[in-house]
Design a protein around this motif. Structure first.
Motif, PDB file in Angstrom:
ATOM      1  N   LEU A 161       0.828  -1.210   0.000  1.00 53.23           N
ATOM      2  CA  LEU A 161       0.000   0.000   0.000  1.00 53.23           C
ATOM      3  C   LEU A 161       0.862   1.259   0.000  1.00 53.23           C
ATOM      4  O   LEU A 161       0.605   2.205  -0.753  1.00 53.23           O
ATOM      5  CB  LEU A 161      -0.929  -0.006   1.205  1.00 53.23           C
ATOM      6  N   GLU A 162       1.896   1.279   0.833  1.00 50.17           N
ATOM      7  CA  GLU A 162       2.777   2.442   0.879  1.00 50.17           C
ATOM      8  C   GLU A 162       3.567   2.586  -0.422  1.00 50.17           C
ATOM      9  O   GLU A 162       3.781   3.696  -0.912  1.00 50.17           O
ATOM     10  CB  GLU A 162       3.725   2.332   2.078  1.00 50.17           C
ATOM     11  N   ALA A 163       3.997   1.463  -0.994  1.00 46.20           N
ATOM     12  CA  ALA A 163       4.737   1.507  -2.263  1.00 46.20           C
ATOM     13  C   ALA A 163       3.873   2.049  -3.395  1.00 46.20           C
ATOM     14  O   ALA A 163       4.383   2.682  -4.325  1.00 46.20           O
ATOM     15  CB  ALA A 163       5.261   0.114  -2.617  1.00 46.20           C
ATOM     16  N   LEU A 164       2.560   1.827  -3.307  1.00 43.80           N
ATOM     17  CA  LEU A 164       1.636   2.324  -4.328  1.00 43.80           C
ATOM     18  C   LEU A 164       1.240   3.782  -4.072  1.00 43.80           C
ATOM     19  O   LEU A 164       0.466   4.360  -4.840  1.00 43.80           O
ATOM     20  CB  LEU A 164       0.382   1.457  -4.369  1.00 43.80           C
ATOM     21  N   GLY A 165       1.757   4.371  -2.986  1.00 45.18           N
ATOM     22  CA  GLY A 165       1.530   5.794  -2.748  1.00 45.18           C
ATOM     23  C   GLY A 165       0.450   6.131  -1.750  1.00 45.18           C
ATOM     24  O   GLY A 165       0.075   7.297  -1.628  1.00 45.18           O
ATOM     25  N   TYR A 166      -0.048   5.136  -1.010  1.00 45.57           N
ATOM     26  CA  TYR A 166      -1.085   5.399  -0.012  1.00 45.57           C
ATOM     27  C   TYR A 166      -0.431   5.653   1.345  1.00 45.57           C
ATOM     28  O   TYR A 166       0.009   4.729   2.017  1.00 45.57           O
ATOM     29  CB  TYR A 166      -2.065   4.223   0.062  1.00 45.57           C
ATOM     30  N   ASP A 167      -0.366   6.920   1.726  1.00 45.88           N
ATOM     31  CA  ASP A 167       0.265   7.313   2.997  1.00 45.88           C
ATOM     32  C   ASP A 167      -0.773   7.191   4.106  1.00 45.88           C
ATOM     33  O   ASP A 167      -1.379   8.170   4.530  1.00 45.88           O
ATOM     34  CB  ASP A 167       0.797   8.738   2.892  1.00 45.88           C
ATOM     35  N   LEU A 168      -0.982   5.973   4.589  1.00 42.73           N
ATOM     36  CA  LEU A 168      -2.050   5.682   5.542  1.00 42.73           C
ATOM     37  C   LEU A 168      -1.523   5.223   6.893  1.00 42.73           C
ATOM     38  O   LEU A 168      -2.314   5.043   7.826  1.00 42.73           O
ATOM     39  CB  LEU A 168      -2.966   4.583   4.981  1.00 42.73           C
ATOM     40  N   PHE A 169      -0.208   5.028   7.014  1.00 39.47           N
ATOM     41  CA  PHE A 169       0.338   4.359   8.187  1.00 39.47           C
ATOM     42  C   PHE A 169       1.418   5.218   8.837  1.00 39.47           C
ATOM     43  O   PHE A 169       1.976   6.132   8.228  1.00 39.47           O
ATOM     44  CB  PHE A 169       0.897   2.989   7.797  1.00 39.47           C
ATOM     45  N   SER A 170       1.723   4.902  10.093  1.00 39.19           N
ATOM     46  CA  SER A 170       2.757   5.616  10.810  1.00 39.19           C
ATOM     47  C   SER A 170       4.136   5.143  10.353  1.00 39.19           C
ATOM     48  O   SER A 170       4.271   4.109   9.698  1.00 39.19           O
ATOM     49  CB  SER A 170       2.617   5.376  12.318  1.00 39.19           C
ATOM     50  N   VAL A 171       5.174   5.923  10.709  1.00 35.06           N
ATOM     51  CA  VAL A 171       6.543   5.533  10.369  1.00 35.06           C
ATOM     52  C   VAL A 171       6.868   4.174  10.981  1.00 35.06           C
ATOM     53  O   VAL A 171       7.484   3.310  10.339  1.00 35.06           O
ATOM     54  CB  VAL A 171       7.542   6.604  10.864  1.00 35.06           C
ATOM     55  N   LYS A 172       6.442   3.941  12.216  1.00 36.73           N
ATOM     56  CA  LYS A 172       6.702   2.666  12.881  1.00 36.73           C
ATOM     57  C   LYS A 172       6.055   1.510  12.147  1.00 36.73           C
ATOM     58  O   LYS A 172       6.658   0.452  11.956  1.00 36.73           O
ATOM     59  CB  LYS A 172       6.196   2.715  14.323  1.00 36.73           C
ATOM     60  N   GLU A 173       4.807   1.703  11.683  1.00 39.02           N
ATOM     61  CA  GLU A 173       4.107   0.642  10.953  1.00 39.02           C
ATOM     62  C   GLU A 173       4.772   0.358   9.623  1.00 39.02           C
ATOM     63  O   GLU A 173       4.838  -0.791   9.180  1.00 39.02           O
ATOM     64  CB  GLU A 173       2.637   1.037  10.756  1.00 39.02           C
ATOM     65  N   ARG A 174       5.290   1.412   8.984  1.00 37.31           N
ATOM     66  CA  ARG A 174       5.971   1.206   7.705  1.00 37.31           C
ATOM     67  C   ARG A 174       7.289   0.464   7.891  1.00 37.31           C
ATOM     68  O   ARG A 174       7.582  -0.500   7.189  1.00 37.31           O
ATOM     69  CB  ARG A 174       6.230   2.552   7.025  1.00 37.31           C
ATOM     70  N   THR A 175       8.106   0.937   8.828  1.00 37.21           N
ATOM     71  CA  THR A 175       9.447   0.371   8.963  1.00 37.21           C
ATOM     72  C   THR A 175       9.424  -1.017   9.583  1.00 37.21           C
ATOM     73  O   THR A 175      10.375  -1.779   9.424  1.00 37.21           O
ATOM     74  CB  THR A 175      10.340   1.290   9.807  1.00 37.21           C
ATOM     75  N   SER A 176       8.338  -1.377  10.276  1.00 37.03           N
ATOM     76  CA  SER A 176       8.257  -2.717  10.855  1.00 37.03           C
ATOM     77  C   SER A 176       8.113  -3.781   9.788  1.00 37.03           C
ATOM     78  O   SER A 176       8.246  -4.966  10.063  1.00 37.03           O
ATOM     79  CB  SER A 176       7.080  -2.808  11.831  1.00 37.03           C
ATOM     80  N   THR A 177       7.858  -3.383   8.514  1.00 35.62           N
ATOM     81  CA  THR A 177       7.743  -4.341   7.424  1.00 35.62           C
ATOM     82  C   THR A 177       9.078  -4.605   6.740  1.00 35.62           C
ATOM     83  O   THR A 177       9.137  -5.315   5.746  1.00 35.62           O
ATOM     84  CB  THR A 177       6.749  -3.833   6.357  1.00 35.62           C
ATOM     85  N   SER A 178      10.164  -4.027   7.261  1.00 35.74           N
ATOM     86  CA  SER A 178      11.486  -4.300   6.697  1.00 35.74           C
ATOM     87  C   SER A 178      11.768  -5.797   6.704  1.00 35.74           C
ATOM     88  O   SER A 178      11.498  -6.479   7.688  1.00 35.74           O
ATOM     89  CB  SER A 178      12.563  -3.580   7.509  1.00 35.74           C
ATOM     90  N   PRO A 179      12.286  -6.377   5.603  1.00 37.74           N
ATOM     91  CA  PRO A 179      12.508  -7.817   5.552  1.00 37.74           C
ATOM     92  C   PRO A 179      13.469  -8.326   6.606  1.00 37.74           C
ATOM     93  O   PRO A 179      13.451  -9.499   6.962  1.00 37.74           O
ATOM     94  CB  PRO A 179      13.073  -8.031   4.132  1.00 37.74           C
ATOM     95  N   THR A 180      14.318  -7.446   7.131  1.00 36.89           N
ATOM     96  CA  THR A 180      15.256  -7.879   8.161  1.00 36.89           C
ATOM     97  C   THR A 180      14.713  -7.659   9.559  1.00 36.89           C
ATOM     98  O   THR A 180      15.340  -8.039  10.533  1.00 36.89           O
ATOM     99  CB  THR A 180      16.579  -7.093   8.028  1.00 36.89           C
TER     100      THR A 180
END
Length: 314
Positions: A161-180
């Motif tokens: 969703l974020e990659a498609l341009g939907y800014d709907l989530f917090s920074v923490k929610e985005r970065t928690s999806t890091s593959p590592t």
């Protein structure tokens, strides 16, 4: 090569037909999930996709104007190909996104769990989106192993969703999806831009609200004063946010104004200033830098010009 340069993910988008706005299939590296997205005119074509005969979780999105918030309906189905054959949708929308799996491992219990979790996250980001669902999803009870698997699936949904341009989530929610599982290092220059801003209530220059710009997110801070009066020009979804905040104690009466009791993140500055002023607002003009009263639009323009000069000099 630095660690930040090595970390990355591949998002594949397949567009059906000649029109780049047409039906799109989105996949993420090392993920069995798949998303199908498009505009309303391509919805019937989407129902023909074989994967949509499986269990799915979906979003119907109605975009907002620059000073308004988008509205989203979150749903699930065990056979999406049969879900909306009558064309009666819960909201009007300009984009749909349907998430399912390329195999049969996503069950009805899984998508009901995902529906509730995604609904709860979006409800928590009330300054970025209005959730249209009138009722709380029922969710489901899953074994611990399935919950772990669905947490990963949910993280990948957020990433797409974020990659498609939907800014709907917090920074923490985005970065928690890091593959590592680690927060990626961001560009030092991007991290350095922090702006503290204020805006005044109409005809009451001593009553102020405060906004902080950091990491690309605007946060309307607790203690901000909010106009107790609204006009017809207040955008509809900001009006819904205001009503929700009053119901749940996020806004409380303080004599001749309202006061915000908690921080609210926004994707854009204009909905935040519309909430403050009780009317339509242009945030880039109505938010002023604390240090010198320069409008936000001018501050960001100067910052961009400086970055361009530095980049040209290197």
């Amino acid at each position: 090569m630095s660690y930040g340069e090595m970390v990355g993910r591949v998002v594949k988008i397949f567009i059906t037909g000649q029109d780049p706005r047409s039906l799109r299939t989105v996949e993420l590296d090392n993920w069995t999930g798949v998303a199908i997205t498009g505009q309303p005119e391509f919805f019937k074509k989407a129902l023909e996709a074989e994967v949509l005969s499986r269990s799915c979780v979906y979003l119907l999105i109605r975009s907002g104007a620059d000073d308004d918030l988008p509205e989203i309906y979150v749903g699930e189905s065990d056979d999406f190909s049969q879900r909306y054959t009558s064309g009666k949708f819960p909201i009007e929308f300009d984009t749909f996104l349907i998430f399912t799996s390329k195999d049969d491992n996503l069950t009805r219990a899984h998508v009901k769990w995902l529906e509730l979790k995604l609904w709860a996250i979006l409800r928590g980001n009330s300054g970025k989106v209005v959730v249209a669902n009138l009722n709380t999803p029922t969710g489901s009870n899953l074994p611990r192993a399935d919950i772990a698997t669905m947490q990963t699936y949910l993280g990948n949904m957020i990433y797409v969703l974020e990659a498609l341009g939907y800014d709907l989530f917090s920074v923490k929610e985005r970065t928690s999806t890091s593959p590592t599982g680690q927060v990626e290092q961001r560009d030092d220059e991007a991290q350095s831009l922090i702006i503290d801003l204020y805006s005044t209530l109409p005809k009451r220059l001593e009553d102020r609200a405060f906004l902080r710009y950091e990491d690309g997110t605007y946060v309307l801070t607790a203690g901000s004063k909010i106009n107790s009066r609204i006009t017809e020009s207040l955008p509809s979804n900001v009006r819904k946010l205001r009503e929700q905040l009053i119901r749940d104690g996020g806004l409380i009466e303080r004599g001749d104004h309202l006061e915000l009791t908690r921080d609210i993140p926004f994707s854009k500055p204009s909905p935040a200033s519309a909430l403050v002023k009780g009317r339509s607002s242009t945030g880039y003009q109505d938010w002023l830098r604390m240090a010198d009263g320069v409008p936000l639009g001018a501050v960001l323009g100067i910052a961009a010009a400086v970055r361009d000069l530095v980049g040209a000099a290197q």
